[in-house]
Design a protein around this motif. Structure first.
Motif, mmCIF file in Angstrom:
data_model
loop_
_atom_site.group_PDB
_atom_site.id
_atom_site.type_symbol
_atom_site.label_atom_id
_atom_site.label_comp_id
_atom_site.label_asym_id
_atom_site.label_seq_id
_atom_site.Cartn_x
_atom_site.Cartn_y
_atom_site.Cartn_z
ATOM 1 N N LEU A 131 0.873 -1.180 0.000
ATOM 2 C CA LEU A 131 0.000 0.000 0.000
ATOM 3 C C LEU A 131 0.904 1.222 0.000
ATOM 4 N N ILE A 183 -2.706 6.231 1.484
ATOM 5 C CA ILE A 183 -4.125 6.594 1.531
ATOM 6 C C ILE A 183 -4.191 8.092 1.290
ATOM 7 N N ILE A 201 -6.446 11.459 1.616
ATOM 8 C CA ILE A 201 -7.618 12.056 2.249
ATOM 9 C C ILE A 201 -7.792 13.465 1.697
ATOM 10 N N ALA A 232 -6.053 20.172 8.847
ATOM 11 C CA ALA A 232 -5.790 18.735 8.706
ATOM 12 C C ALA A 232 -4.394 18.391 9.206
ATOM 13 N N TYR A 280 -3.074 15.747 12.406
ATOM 14 C CA TYR A 280 -2.117 14.641 12.318
ATOM 15 C C TYR A 280 -0.809 14.939 13.051
ATOM 16 N N GLY A 286 1.866 12.701 14.675
ATOM 17 C CA GLY A 286 2.468 12.101 13.481
ATOM 18 C C GLY A 286 3.611 12.935 12.928
ATOM 19 N N VAL A 313 1.908 12.508 5.582
ATOM 20 C CA VAL A 313 2.046 11.984 6.946
ATOM 21 C C VAL A 313 2.817 10.677 6.824
ATOM 22 N N LEU A 328 3.967 7.470 8.082
ATOM 23 C CA LEU A 328 3.789 6.419 9.093
ATOM 24 C C LEU A 328 4.983 5.468 8.991
ATOM 25 N N SER A 329 5.078 4.507 9.899
ATOM 26 C CA SER A 329 6.252 3.632 9.883
ATOM 27 C C SER A 329 6.210 2.647 8.719
ATOM 28 N N ASN A 330 5.023 2.379 8.164
ATOM 29 C CA ASN A 330 4.942 1.380 7.088
ATOM 30 C C ASN A 330 4.344 1.900 5.785
ATOM 31 N N THR A 331 3.751 3.090 5.794
ATOM 32 C CA THR A 331 3.140 3.653 4.580
ATOM 33 C C THR A 331 2.925 5.137 4.844
ATOM 34 N N ILE A 338 0.041 8.665 4.642
ATOM 35 C CA ILE A 338 -1.250 9.281 4.376
ATOM 36 C C ILE A 338 -0.964 10.594 3.674
ATOM 37 N N ILE A 345 -11.885 9.947 2.635
ATOM 38 C CA ILE A 345 -10.858 9.203 1.904
ATOM 39 C C ILE A 345 -11.192 9.270 0.412
ATOM 40 N N PHE A 402 -7.039 5.156 -2.475
ATOM 41 C CA PHE A 402 -5.805 4.585 -1.925
ATOM 42 C C PHE A 402 -5.014 3.992 -3.068
#
Lengths: 132, 132
Positions: free
Chosen positions: B5, B8, B10, B18, B22, B28, B46, B48-51, B53, B77, B80
Protein backbone atom coordinates in the motif's frame (compact mmCIF):
# COMPACT_ATOMS: atom_id res chain seq x y z
CA UNK A 1 1.89 8.80 19.06
CA UNK A 2 0.54 7.12 15.93
CA UNK A 3 2.61 4.23 14.59
CA UNK A 4 1.89 1.95 11.66
CA UNK A 5 -1.24 1.76 9.58
CA UNK A 6 -2.68 -1.53 10.80
CA UNK A 7 -5.38 -1.91 8.13
CA UNK A 8 -7.89 -0.33 5.81
CA UNK A 9 -11.40 -1.77 6.24
CA UNK A 10 -13.64 -1.93 3.17
CA UNK A 11 -17.33 -2.72 3.73
CA UNK A 12 -18.63 -4.93 0.91
CA UNK A 13 -22.07 -6.27 0.04
CA UNK A 14 -20.72 -9.62 -1.25
CA UNK A 15 -17.61 -11.10 0.33
CA UNK A 16 -17.12 -13.75 -2.36
CA UNK A 17 -17.17 -11.17 -5.12
CA UNK A 18 -14.86 -8.88 -3.15
CA UNK A 19 -12.44 -11.72 -2.49
CA UNK A 20 -12.40 -12.61 -6.17
CA UNK A 21 -11.42 -9.02 -7.05
CA UNK A 22 -8.45 -8.97 -4.68
CA UNK A 23 -7.36 -12.56 -5.33
CA UNK A 24 -8.04 -13.28 -9.00
CA UNK A 25 -7.97 -9.81 -10.55
CA UNK A 26 -5.45 -8.00 -8.33
CA UNK A 27 -3.37 -11.12 -7.59
CA UNK A 28 -3.37 -10.47 -3.85
CA UNK A 29 -2.72 -12.85 -0.97
CA UNK A 30 -6.11 -13.37 0.69
CA UNK A 31 -7.22 -15.37 3.72
CA UNK A 32 -10.22 -17.62 3.99
CA UNK A 33 -13.41 -15.89 5.16
CA UNK A 34 -13.80 -15.78 8.93
CA UNK A 35 -17.08 -15.13 10.73
CA UNK A 36 -16.73 -12.87 13.78
CA UNK A 37 -20.26 -12.89 15.23
CA UNK A 38 -19.31 -10.75 18.24
CA UNK A 39 -18.33 -7.96 15.82
CA UNK A 40 -21.18 -8.55 13.39
CA UNK A 41 -18.96 -9.15 10.36
CA UNK A 42 -17.42 -11.82 8.20
CA UNK A 43 -13.93 -10.83 7.16
CA UNK A 44 -11.32 -11.69 4.54
CA UNK A 45 -7.81 -10.35 5.09
CA UNK A 46 -5.79 -9.17 2.10
CA UNK A 47 -2.17 -9.41 3.22
CA UNK A 48 -0.12 -6.71 1.50
CA UNK A 49 3.63 -6.51 1.99
CA UNK A 50 3.40 -3.62 4.46
CA UNK A 51 -0.17 -3.66 5.85
CA UNK A 52 -3.51 -5.29 5.19
CA UNK A 53 -6.93 -4.62 3.76
CA UNK A 54 -9.91 -6.10 5.56
CA UNK A 55 -12.96 -6.91 3.45
CA UNK A 56 -16.00 -6.80 5.73
CA UNK A 57 -19.43 -8.26 5.00
CA UNK A 58 -22.29 -7.73 7.46
CA UNK A 59 -23.14 -10.71 9.69
CA UNK A 60 -26.32 -10.88 11.73
CA UNK A 61 -29.07 -8.38 12.46
CA UNK A 62 -26.98 -5.81 14.31
CA UNK A 63 -23.93 -5.52 12.13
CA UNK A 64 -22.10 -2.22 12.71
CA UNK A 65 -21.54 -1.89 8.96
CA UNK A 66 -25.15 -2.43 7.86
CA UNK A 67 -26.07 1.26 7.94
CA UNK A 68 -22.93 2.15 5.98
CA UNK A 69 -23.85 -0.33 3.25
CA UNK A 70 -27.40 1.00 3.11
CA UNK A 71 -25.89 4.38 2.26
CA UNK A 72 -23.17 2.90 0.04
CA UNK A 73 -24.67 -0.21 -1.58
CA UNK A 74 -21.61 -0.91 -3.75
CA UNK A 75 -19.33 -0.77 -0.70
CA UNK A 76 -16.66 1.67 0.33
CA UNK A 77 -13.90 2.39 2.81
CA UNK A 78 -15.51 2.08 6.23
CA UNK A 79 -12.52 3.02 8.38
CA UNK A 80 -8.78 2.74 8.74
CA UNK A 81 -6.79 1.74 11.79
CA UNK A 82 -3.68 3.37 13.19
CA UNK A 83 -1.58 1.72 15.86
CA UNK A 84 -0.85 3.50 19.14
CA UNK A 85 1.56 2.22 21.76
CA UNK A 86 -0.50 3.16 24.81
CA UNK A 87 -4.29 3.42 24.74
CA UNK A 88 -4.56 5.27 28.08
CA UNK A 89 -2.29 8.01 26.78
CA UNK A 90 -4.11 8.12 23.44
CA UNK A 91 -7.50 8.41 25.16
CA UNK A 92 -6.25 11.17 27.45
CA UNK A 93 -4.87 13.09 24.49
CA UNK A 94 -8.13 12.77 22.52
CA UNK A 95 -10.13 13.97 25.53
CA UNK A 96 -7.74 16.88 26.14
CA UNK A 97 -8.07 17.91 22.49
CA UNK A 98 -11.86 17.58 22.54
CA UNK A 99 -12.18 14.79 19.98
CA UNK A 100 -15.25 12.59 20.32
CA UNK A 101 -14.39 8.97 21.12
CA UNK A 102 -17.17 6.54 20.19
CA UNK A 103 -17.64 4.59 23.41
CA UNK A 104 -15.06 3.14 25.81
CA UNK A 105 -12.14 1.01 24.62
CA UNK A 106 -13.20 -2.45 23.43
CA UNK A 107 -11.36 -5.59 22.50
CA UNK A 108 -11.13 -5.53 18.72
CA UNK A 109 -11.07 -8.28 16.14
CA UNK A 110 -7.33 -8.81 16.74
CA UNK A 111 -7.73 -9.22 20.51
CA UNK A 112 -6.24 -5.78 21.22
CA UNK A 113 -7.72 -2.67 22.83
CA UNK A 114 -9.36 -0.40 20.23
CA UNK A 115 -11.28 2.86 20.08
CA UNK A 116 -12.98 4.72 17.24
CA UNK A 117 -12.90 8.49 16.72
CA UNK A 118 -15.90 10.33 15.31
CA UNK A 119 -15.51 11.30 11.63
CA UNK A 120 -16.60 14.88 12.39
CA UNK A 121 -13.29 15.38 14.19
CA UNK A 122 -11.15 13.44 11.70
CA UNK A 123 -11.57 15.01 8.25
CA UNK A 124 -14.73 13.01 7.54
CA UNK A 125 -13.00 9.67 8.12
CA UNK A 126 -13.72 7.04 10.76
CA UNK A 127 -10.37 6.41 12.49
CA UNK A 128 -9.68 3.40 14.68
CA UNK A 129 -6.79 3.30 17.15
CA UNK A 130 -5.45 -0.13 18.10
CA UNK A 131 -3.02 -0.58 20.97
CA UNK A 132 0.09 -2.48 19.94
CA UNK B 1 0.41 -8.50 -8.76
CA UNK B 2 -0.37 -5.95 -6.06
CA UNK B 3 2.49 -5.12 -3.71
CA UNK B 4 2.59 -2.59 -0.91
CA UNK B 5 0.00 0.00 0.00
CA UNK B 6 1.74 3.15 -1.17
CA UNK B 7 -0.64 5.65 0.46
CA UNK B 8 -4.12 6.59 1.53
CA UNK B 9 -5.25 9.96 0.15
CA UNK B 10 -7.62 12.06 2.25
CA UNK B 11 -9.26 15.06 0.60
CA UNK B 12 -9.53 17.93 3.08
CA UNK B 13 -11.11 21.38 2.92
CA UNK B 14 -8.40 23.04 5.04
CA UNK B 15 -4.85 21.72 4.84
CA UNK B 16 -3.64 23.66 7.88
CA UNK B 17 -6.38 22.24 10.07
CA UNK B 18 -5.79 18.73 8.71
CA UNK B 19 -2.06 19.01 9.32
CA UNK B 20 -2.68 20.15 12.87
CA UNK B 21 -4.80 17.03 13.52
CA UNK B 22 -2.12 14.64 12.32
CA UNK B 23 0.82 16.53 13.80
CA UNK B 24 -0.37 18.04 17.07
CA UNK B 25 -3.23 15.73 18.04
CA UNK B 26 -2.09 12.38 16.59
CA UNK B 27 1.64 13.09 17.05
CA UNK B 28 2.47 12.10 13.48
CA UNK B 29 5.49 12.94 11.36
CA UNK B 30 4.23 15.39 8.73
CA UNK B 31 5.91 17.16 5.82
CA UNK B 32 5.63 20.80 4.88
CA UNK B 33 2.79 21.57 2.46
CA UNK B 34 3.75 21.24 -1.19
CA UNK B 35 1.81 22.76 -4.09
CA UNK B 36 1.52 20.47 -7.11
CA UNK B 37 -0.25 22.70 -9.65
CA UNK B 38 -0.08 20.10 -12.44
CA UNK B 39 -2.19 17.77 -10.25
CA UNK B 40 -4.45 20.50 -8.87
CA UNK B 41 -3.62 19.84 -5.23
CA UNK B 42 -1.55 20.98 -2.30
CA UNK B 43 -0.34 18.03 -0.30
CA UNK B 44 1.03 17.23 3.14
CA UNK B 45 2.57 13.78 3.64
CA UNK B 46 2.05 11.98 6.95
CA UNK B 47 4.90 9.50 7.18
CA UNK B 48 3.79 6.42 9.09
CA UNK B 49 6.25 3.63 9.88
CA UNK B 50 4.94 1.38 7.09
CA UNK B 51 3.14 3.65 4.58
CA UNK B 52 1.89 7.21 4.31
CA UNK B 53 -1.25 9.28 4.38
CA UNK B 54 -1.54 12.13 1.89
CA UNK B 55 -3.66 15.10 2.94
CA UNK B 56 -4.91 16.78 -0.24
CA UNK B 57 -6.37 20.29 -0.52
CA UNK B 58 -7.73 21.53 -3.85
CA UNK B 59 -5.49 23.90 -5.78
CA UNK B 60 -6.72 25.93 -8.74
CA UNK B 61 -9.96 25.92 -10.70
CA UNK B 62 -9.76 22.40 -12.09
CA UNK B 63 -8.73 20.41 -9.06
CA UNK B 64 -9.61 16.72 -9.44
CA UNK B 65 -10.76 16.62 -5.81
CA UNK B 66 -13.09 19.64 -5.95
CA UNK B 67 -16.18 17.61 -6.84
CA UNK B 68 -15.44 15.11 -4.09
CA UNK B 69 -15.24 17.90 -1.51
CA UNK B 70 -18.49 19.40 -2.78
CA UNK B 71 -20.14 16.08 -1.95
CA UNK B 72 -18.11 15.58 1.25
CA UNK B 73 -17.50 19.06 2.68
CA UNK B 74 -15.80 17.78 5.84
CA UNK B 75 -13.40 15.69 3.76
CA UNK B 76 -13.00 11.95 3.37
CA UNK B 77 -10.86 9.20 1.90
CA UNK B 78 -10.54 10.02 -1.78
CA UNK B 79 -8.52 6.99 -2.92
CA UNK B 80 -5.81 4.58 -1.93
CA UNK B 81 -2.81 3.50 -3.94
CA UNK B 82 -1.44 -0.01 -4.42
CA UNK B 83 1.96 -0.64 -5.95
CA UNK B 84 2.32 -2.88 -9.01
CA UNK B 85 5.64 -3.98 -10.43
CA UNK B 86 4.71 -3.68 -14.11
CA UNK B 87 2.07 -1.24 -15.38
CA UNK B 88 1.76 -2.84 -18.83
CA UNK B 89 0.89 -6.17 -17.26
CA UNK B 90 -1.49 -4.54 -14.78
CA UNK B 91 -3.28 -2.66 -17.57
CA UNK B 92 -3.60 -5.81 -19.67
CA UNK B 93 -5.05 -7.72 -16.74
CA UNK B 94 -7.57 -4.96 -15.95
CA UNK B 95 -8.66 -4.88 -19.59
CA UNK B 96 -8.92 -8.67 -19.76
CA UNK B 97 -11.09 -8.67 -16.64
CA UNK B 98 -13.28 -5.84 -17.91
CA UNK B 99 -12.43 -3.28 -15.24
CA UNK B 100 -12.76 0.34 -16.28
CA UNK B 101 -9.47 2.22 -16.22
CA UNK B 102 -9.89 6.00 -15.95
CA UNK B 103 -7.77 7.27 -18.83
CA UNK B 104 -4.31 6.20 -19.99
CA UNK B 105 -1.38 5.89 -17.57
CA UNK B 106 -0.08 9.24 -16.36
CA UNK B 107 2.93 10.36 -14.43
CA UNK B 108 1.75 10.70 -10.85
CA UNK B 109 2.80 12.99 -8.04
CA UNK B 110 5.78 10.72 -7.24
CA UNK B 111 7.08 10.74 -10.85
CA UNK B 112 5.91 7.17 -11.47
CA UNK B 113 3.37 5.73 -13.91
CA UNK B 114 -0.11 5.59 -12.36
CA UNK B 115 -3.63 4.61 -13.33
CA UNK B 116 -6.97 4.86 -11.54
CA UNK B 117 -9.68 2.19 -11.57
CA UNK B 118 -13.36 3.12 -11.54
CA UNK B 119 -15.02 2.70 -8.12
CA UNK B 120 -17.91 0.79 -9.69
CA UNK B 121 -15.53 -2.11 -10.32
CA UNK B 122 -13.65 -1.83 -7.00
CA UNK B 123 -16.18 -2.18 -4.17
CA UNK B 124 -17.08 1.50 -4.29
CA UNK B 125 -13.48 2.62 -3.76
CA UNK B 126 -11.24 4.62 -6.08
CA UNK B 127 -8.07 2.53 -6.48
CA UNK B 128 -4.80 3.90 -7.85
CA UNK B 129 -2.05 1.64 -9.15
CA UNK B 130 1.49 3.02 -9.10
CA UNK B 131 4.34 1.27 -10.87
CA UNK B 132 7.30 0.63 -8.59
Amino acid sequence: MIGALNHIAIAVPDLNQATRLYKEVFGGNVSKPTAIPEHGVSVVFVELSNTKIELLEPLGDKSPIAAFLNKNPAGGIHHFCLEVDNMDNALRKMNDEGLQVLGPPKTGAHGKSVIFLHPKDCLGTLVEFEET
